[in-house]
Design an enzyme around this catalytic site. Structure first.
Site, PDB file in Angstrom:
ATOM      1  N   GLU A   1       4.288  -7.195   4.716  1.00 56.76           N
ATOM      2  CA  GLU A   1       4.986  -6.371   3.736  1.00 56.76           C
ATOM      3  C   GLU A   1       6.424  -6.852   3.531  1.00 56.76           C
ATOM      4  O   GLU A   1       7.149  -7.112   4.491  1.00 56.76           O
ATOM      5  CB  GLU A   1       4.998  -4.909   4.209  1.00 56.76           C
ATOM      6  CG  GLU A   1       5.597  -3.953   3.200  1.00 56.76           C
ATOM      7  CD  GLU A   1       5.646  -2.516   3.711  1.00 56.76           C
ATOM      8  OE1 GLU A   1       5.777  -1.597   2.889  1.00 56.76           O
ATOM      9  OE2 GLU A   1       5.532  -2.309   4.943  1.00 56.76           O
TER      10      GLU A   1
ATOM     11  N   CYS B   1       0.890  -0.832   4.289  1.00 58.15           N
ATOM     12  CA  CYS B   1       1.572  -0.160   5.396  1.00 58.15           C
ATOM     13  C   CYS B   1       1.227   1.325   5.565  1.00 58.15           C
ATOM     14  O   CYS B   1       0.192   1.641   6.114  1.00 58.15           O
ATOM     15  CB  CYS B   1       3.079  -0.385   5.295  1.00 58.15           C
ATOM     16  SG  CYS B   1       3.932  -0.166   6.890  1.00 58.15           S
TER      17      CYS B   1
ATOM     18  N   LYS C   1       2.000   0.523  -3.788  1.00 54.22           N
ATOM     19  CA  LYS C   1       1.877   1.403  -2.621  1.00 54.22           C
ATOM     20  C   LYS C   1       1.861   2.861  -3.044  1.00 54.22           C
ATOM     21  O   LYS C   1       2.761   3.331  -3.755  1.00 54.22           O
ATOM     22  CB  LYS C   1       3.043   1.128  -1.666  1.00 54.22           C
ATOM     23  CG  LYS C   1       2.976   1.838  -0.329  1.00 54.22           C
ATOM     24  CD  LYS C   1       4.092   1.311   0.566  1.00 54.22           C
ATOM     25  CE  LYS C   1       4.096   1.952   1.945  1.00 54.22           C
ATOM     26  NZ  LYS C   1       5.133   1.370   2.813  1.00 54.22           N
TER      27      LYS C   1
END
Length: 297
Positions: A46, A156, A119
Protein backbone atom coordinates in the site's frame (compact mmCIF):
# COMPACT_ATOMS: atom_id res chain seq x y z
CA UNK A 1 -10.34 -14.74 -21.04
CA UNK A 2 -8.97 -18.09 -19.85
CA UNK A 3 -6.91 -18.08 -16.65
CA UNK A 4 -3.66 -20.06 -16.54
CA UNK A 5 -3.84 -23.40 -14.73
CA UNK A 6 -0.65 -22.57 -12.86
CA UNK A 7 0.06 -18.97 -11.94
CA UNK A 8 3.39 -17.71 -10.62
CA UNK A 9 2.68 -14.84 -8.22
CA UNK A 10 5.04 -12.58 -6.28
CA UNK A 11 4.89 -9.73 -3.81
CA UNK A 12 7.46 -7.07 -3.00
CA UNK A 13 7.87 -6.23 0.71
CA UNK A 14 9.94 -3.06 1.10
CA UNK A 15 10.82 -0.26 3.48
CA UNK A 16 10.22 3.35 2.47
CA UNK A 17 11.84 6.77 2.82
CA UNK A 18 10.76 10.34 2.13
CA UNK A 19 12.40 10.09 -1.31
CA UNK A 20 9.57 9.13 -3.68
CA UNK A 21 11.91 8.57 -6.61
CA UNK A 22 14.04 6.17 -4.57
CA UNK A 23 10.94 4.32 -3.36
CA UNK A 24 9.62 3.74 -6.87
CA UNK A 25 13.07 2.62 -8.00
CA UNK A 26 13.05 0.00 -5.24
CA UNK A 27 9.60 -1.16 -6.29
CA UNK A 28 10.69 -1.42 -9.92
CA UNK A 29 13.82 -3.35 -8.95
CA UNK A 30 11.69 -5.77 -6.96
CA UNK A 31 9.29 -6.22 -9.86
CA UNK A 32 12.16 -6.88 -12.26
CA UNK A 33 13.67 -9.41 -9.87
CA UNK A 34 10.36 -11.23 -9.49
CA UNK A 35 9.76 -11.24 -13.24
CA UNK A 36 13.26 -12.62 -13.88
CA UNK A 37 12.30 -15.57 -11.68
CA UNK A 38 9.14 -16.24 -13.63
CA UNK A 39 6.46 -14.20 -11.85
CA UNK A 40 3.39 -13.53 -13.99
CA UNK A 41 1.66 -11.36 -11.37
CA UNK A 42 3.51 -8.99 -9.01
CA UNK A 43 1.85 -7.17 -6.09
CA UNK A 44 3.21 -4.04 -4.39
CA UNK A 45 2.39 -2.81 -0.88
CA UNK A 46 0.00 0.00 0.00
CA UNK A 47 1.16 3.54 -0.92
CA UNK A 48 4.56 2.25 -2.01
CA UNK A 49 5.68 5.61 -3.45
CA UNK A 50 5.98 7.34 -0.10
CA UNK A 51 6.18 7.07 3.63
CA UNK A 52 2.90 6.18 5.31
CA UNK A 53 1.88 9.83 5.66
CA UNK A 54 -1.37 9.23 7.57
CA UNK A 55 0.36 9.36 10.97
CA UNK A 56 -0.49 13.09 10.97
CA UNK A 57 -2.91 15.46 9.24
CA UNK A 58 -0.99 17.81 6.93
CA UNK A 59 -2.50 19.57 3.92
CA UNK A 60 0.90 19.71 2.18
CA UNK A 61 0.80 15.91 1.85
CA UNK A 62 -1.89 16.23 -0.82
CA UNK A 63 0.92 17.32 -3.15
CA UNK A 64 1.93 13.64 -3.27
CA UNK A 65 -1.32 12.66 -4.97
CA UNK A 66 -1.48 12.02 -8.70
CA UNK A 67 -4.04 11.22 -11.33
CA UNK A 68 -4.70 7.76 -12.74
CA UNK A 69 -3.63 7.54 -15.54
CA UNK A 70 -0.64 9.58 -14.43
CA UNK A 71 3.13 9.41 -13.96
CA UNK A 72 3.32 6.32 -11.74
CA UNK A 73 0.67 4.27 -13.53
CA UNK A 74 2.31 5.15 -16.86
CA UNK A 75 5.75 4.10 -15.61
CA UNK A 76 4.45 0.83 -14.19
CA UNK A 77 2.35 0.21 -17.29
CA UNK A 78 5.44 0.52 -19.47
CA UNK A 79 7.24 -1.88 -17.12
CA UNK A 80 4.37 -4.38 -17.24
CA UNK A 81 4.48 -4.29 -21.06
CA UNK A 82 8.26 -4.66 -21.18
CA UNK A 83 8.22 -7.66 -18.83
CA UNK A 84 4.95 -9.18 -20.05
CA UNK A 85 3.45 -9.37 -16.57
CA UNK A 86 0.50 -8.02 -14.57
CA UNK A 87 1.28 -5.54 -11.78
CA UNK A 88 -0.91 -4.48 -8.85
CA UNK A 89 0.17 -1.06 -7.58
CA UNK A 90 -1.17 1.22 -4.83
CA UNK A 91 -1.38 4.98 -5.38
CA UNK A 92 -2.62 8.16 -3.72
CA UNK A 93 -5.13 9.17 -6.37
CA UNK A 94 -6.07 12.77 -7.10
CA UNK A 95 -9.49 12.62 -8.64
CA UNK A 96 -10.08 16.38 -8.31
CA UNK A 97 -8.89 19.15 -6.02
CA UNK A 98 -10.33 18.25 -2.63
CA UNK A 99 -11.23 14.72 -3.74
CA UNK A 100 -8.65 11.98 -3.22
CA UNK A 101 -8.68 8.20 -2.94
CA UNK A 102 -6.45 5.38 -1.73
CA UNK A 103 -6.46 3.45 -4.99
CA UNK A 104 -5.06 0.16 -6.24
CA UNK A 105 -4.47 0.06 -9.98
CA UNK A 106 -3.90 -3.07 -12.04
CA UNK A 107 -1.58 -2.82 -15.04
CA UNK A 108 -2.09 -5.42 -17.76
CA UNK A 109 0.82 -7.05 -19.55
CA UNK A 110 0.16 -4.93 -22.64
CA UNK A 111 0.73 -1.82 -20.51
CA UNK A 112 -2.92 -0.82 -20.29
CA UNK A 113 -4.90 -0.22 -17.11
CA UNK A 114 -7.00 -3.32 -16.55
CA UNK A 115 -8.93 -1.62 -13.76
CA UNK A 116 -8.69 0.05 -10.40
CA UNK A 117 -10.15 -0.28 -6.93
CA UNK A 118 -10.70 2.59 -4.53
CA UNK A 119 -10.35 1.61 -0.87
CA UNK A 120 -13.82 1.28 0.63
CA UNK A 121 -13.17 1.03 4.38
CA UNK A 122 -11.25 4.06 5.65
CA UNK A 123 -9.81 3.93 9.19
CA UNK A 124 -9.40 6.85 11.57
CA UNK A 125 -7.29 5.84 14.53
CA UNK A 126 -4.21 7.24 16.30
CA UNK A 127 -1.40 7.05 13.76
CA UNK A 128 -3.79 6.05 10.97
CA UNK A 129 -5.70 9.26 10.17
CA UNK A 130 -6.84 8.16 6.76
CA UNK A 131 -10.24 9.88 6.76
CA UNK A 132 -8.42 13.21 6.49
CA UNK A 133 -6.87 12.16 3.18
CA UNK A 134 -9.11 9.60 1.50
CA UNK A 135 -12.69 9.71 0.31
CA UNK A 136 -14.32 6.25 0.65
CA UNK A 137 -14.31 4.34 -2.61
CA UNK A 138 -17.25 4.46 -4.98
CA UNK A 139 -16.36 1.63 -7.38
CA UNK A 140 -17.78 -1.12 -5.18
CA UNK A 141 -16.34 -4.57 -4.70
CA UNK A 142 -15.75 -5.53 -8.31
CA UNK A 143 -13.01 -7.96 -9.39
CA UNK A 144 -10.69 -6.86 -12.18
CA UNK A 145 -10.41 -9.15 -15.19
CA UNK A 146 -6.84 -9.68 -16.38
CA UNK A 147 -4.88 -12.09 -18.55
CA UNK A 148 -3.85 -13.98 -15.39
CA UNK A 149 -7.31 -14.26 -13.91
CA UNK A 150 -10.05 -12.32 -12.17
CA UNK A 151 -8.42 -10.40 -9.32
CA UNK A 152 -10.29 -9.39 -6.16
CA UNK A 153 -8.18 -6.38 -5.23
CA UNK A 154 -8.84 -4.77 -1.84
CA UNK A 155 -6.68 -2.49 0.34
CA UNK A 156 -5.44 -2.80 3.95
CA UNK A 157 -8.32 -1.94 6.33
CA UNK A 158 -10.62 -3.81 3.93
CA UNK A 159 -8.88 -7.00 5.04
CA UNK A 160 -10.72 -6.99 8.37
CA UNK A 161 -14.15 -7.13 6.73
CA UNK A 162 -15.38 -10.57 5.59
CA UNK A 163 -18.16 -8.88 3.61
CA UNK A 164 -15.63 -7.36 1.21
CA UNK A 165 -13.91 -10.69 0.56
CA UNK A 166 -17.24 -12.46 0.14
CA UNK A 167 -18.59 -9.92 -2.35
CA UNK A 168 -15.43 -10.23 -4.42
CA UNK A 169 -15.72 -14.02 -4.41
CA UNK A 170 -19.41 -13.81 -5.28
CA UNK A 171 -18.42 -11.81 -8.37
CA UNK A 172 -15.99 -14.52 -9.45
CA UNK A 173 -12.67 -13.37 -7.99
CA UNK A 174 -10.05 -16.12 -8.32
CA UNK A 175 -7.57 -14.40 -5.99
CA UNK A 176 -7.88 -11.94 -3.12
CA UNK A 177 -5.12 -9.33 -3.05
CA UNK A 178 -4.41 -6.90 -0.21
CA UNK A 179 -1.78 -4.15 -0.57
CA UNK A 180 -1.17 -3.18 3.07
CA UNK A 181 0.54 -0.75 5.44
CA UNK A 182 0.09 -1.96 9.00
CA UNK A 183 2.41 -1.98 11.96
CA UNK A 184 2.92 -1.79 15.69
CA UNK A 185 3.04 1.09 18.10
CA UNK A 186 6.58 0.53 19.48
CA UNK A 187 5.23 1.28 22.95
CA UNK A 188 3.04 -1.83 22.95
CA UNK A 189 4.50 -4.83 24.73
CA UNK A 190 5.56 -7.93 22.81
CA UNK A 191 2.48 -9.93 23.76
CA UNK A 192 0.16 -7.23 22.39
CA UNK A 193 2.22 -6.96 19.23
CA UNK A 194 2.01 -10.70 18.72
CA UNK A 195 -1.77 -10.68 19.22
CA UNK A 196 -2.19 -7.91 16.67
CA UNK A 197 -0.04 -9.55 14.04
CA UNK A 198 -1.62 -12.96 14.58
CA UNK A 199 -5.11 -11.47 14.28
CA UNK A 200 -4.12 -9.85 10.99
CA UNK A 201 -2.86 -13.15 9.58
CA UNK A 202 -5.78 -15.19 10.90
CA UNK A 203 -8.35 -12.78 9.50
CA UNK A 204 -6.98 -12.98 5.98
CA UNK A 205 -6.37 -16.72 6.04
CA UNK A 206 -10.01 -17.01 7.07
CA UNK A 207 -11.01 -15.09 3.93
CA UNK A 208 -9.10 -17.67 1.90
CA UNK A 209 -10.87 -20.52 3.69
CA UNK A 210 -14.37 -19.03 3.60
CA UNK A 211 -14.14 -18.29 -0.11
CA UNK A 212 -11.88 -21.06 -1.37
CA UNK A 213 -9.41 -18.71 -3.05
CA UNK A 214 -5.73 -17.87 -2.49
CA UNK A 215 -4.84 -14.64 -0.69
CA UNK A 216 -1.85 -12.39 -1.41
CA UNK A 217 -1.14 -9.88 1.37
CA UNK A 218 1.75 -7.44 0.82
CA UNK A 219 2.78 -5.30 3.80
CA UNK A 220 5.60 -2.79 4.22
CA UNK A 221 8.44 -3.19 6.71
CA UNK A 222 10.66 -0.90 8.78
CA UNK A 223 10.20 1.95 11.25
CA UNK A 224 8.67 5.26 10.16
CA UNK A 225 8.81 8.22 12.53
CA UNK A 226 5.83 10.36 13.49
CA UNK A 227 6.47 13.79 11.90
CA UNK A 228 4.58 15.47 14.75
CA UNK A 229 6.70 13.81 17.44
CA UNK A 230 3.53 12.94 19.35
CA UNK A 231 4.24 9.22 19.22
CA UNK A 232 7.08 6.78 18.67
CA UNK A 233 6.00 6.27 15.06
CA UNK A 234 5.04 2.95 13.50
CA UNK A 235 7.08 -0.22 13.27
CA UNK A 236 5.63 -1.85 10.16
CA UNK A 237 5.59 -5.54 10.80
CA UNK A 238 6.13 -6.97 7.33
CA UNK A 239 5.09 -10.62 7.50
CA UNK A 240 3.69 -10.41 3.98
CA UNK A 241 2.32 -13.78 2.95
CA UNK A 242 0.62 -15.88 0.31
CA UNK A 243 -2.00 -18.36 1.47
CA UNK A 244 -3.74 -21.13 -0.45
CA UNK A 245 -7.49 -21.73 -0.83
CA UNK A 246 -7.73 -23.62 2.47
CA UNK A 247 -5.80 -20.92 4.32
CA UNK A 248 -2.57 -22.91 4.18
CA UNK A 249 0.53 -20.74 4.38
CA UNK A 250 2.46 -21.07 1.13
CA UNK A 251 5.08 -18.38 1.78
CA UNK A 252 5.68 -15.82 4.53
CA UNK A 253 8.17 -12.98 4.88
CA UNK A 254 9.80 -11.98 8.16
CA UNK A 255 9.11 -8.76 10.10
CA UNK A 256 12.44 -7.02 9.53
CA UNK A 257 13.71 -7.38 5.98
CA UNK A 258 12.84 -6.36 2.48
CA UNK A 259 11.86 -9.51 0.65
CA UNK A 260 10.30 -10.87 -2.51
CA UNK A 261 7.95 -13.81 -2.02
CA UNK A 262 7.10 -16.09 -4.93
CA UNK A 263 4.66 -18.97 -5.19
CA UNK A 264 3.26 -20.99 -8.08
CA UNK A 265 -0.48 -21.32 -7.51
CA UNK A 266 -2.36 -24.37 -8.78
CA UNK A 267 -5.62 -22.79 -9.88
CA UNK A 268 -7.19 -26.16 -10.70
CA UNK A 269 -6.68 -27.17 -7.08
CA UNK A 270 -8.36 -23.95 -5.99
CA UNK A 271 -11.33 -24.84 -8.16
CA UNK A 272 -11.44 -28.33 -6.66
CA UNK A 273 -11.41 -26.87 -3.14
CA UNK A 274 -14.46 -24.79 -4.02
CA UNK A 275 -16.17 -27.93 -5.37
CA UNK A 276 -15.49 -29.89 -2.18
CA UNK A 277 -16.28 -26.99 0.19
CA UNK A 278 -19.19 -25.29 -1.64
CA UNK A 279 -19.88 -22.38 0.68
CA UNK A 280 -21.58 -20.36 -2.03
CA UNK A 281 -24.01 -23.23 -2.61
CA UNK A 282 -25.02 -23.45 1.05
CA UNK A 283 -25.40 -19.77 1.87
CA UNK A 284 -28.85 -18.99 3.33
CA UNK A 285 -29.41 -15.68 1.60
CA UNK A 286 -33.11 -15.89 2.49
CA UNK A 287 -32.12 -15.24 6.11
CA UNK A 288 -29.31 -12.72 5.66
CA UNK A 289 -31.36 -9.54 5.22
CA UNK A 290 -30.16 -8.06 8.49
CA UNK A 291 -26.58 -7.98 7.22
CA UNK A 292 -27.49 -4.69 5.54
CA UNK A 293 -28.15 -3.15 8.98
CA UNK A 294 -25.40 -1.48 10.99
CA UNK A 295 -26.55 -3.37 14.10
CA UNK A 296 -29.45 -5.60 15.09
CA UNK A 297 -31.02 -3.47 17.84
Amino acid sequence: MTSPAHLSVALVQQSNSDNAEHNIEKSIAGIRDAASKGAQLVVLQELHRSLYFCQTEDVDVFDLAETIPGPSSNTLGELAKELGIVIVASLFEKRATGLYHNTAVVLEKDGSIAGKYRKMHIPDDPGFYEKFYFTPGDLGFEPIQTSVGKLGVLVCWDQWFPEAARLMAMAGAELLIYPTAIGWDPRDDKDEQTRQKDAWVISQRAHAVANGVPVISCNRVGHESDPSGQSDGIQFWGNSFIAGPQGEMLAEADNQNEQILMVKLDQKRSENVRRIWPYLRDRRIDHYQDLTKIYRD
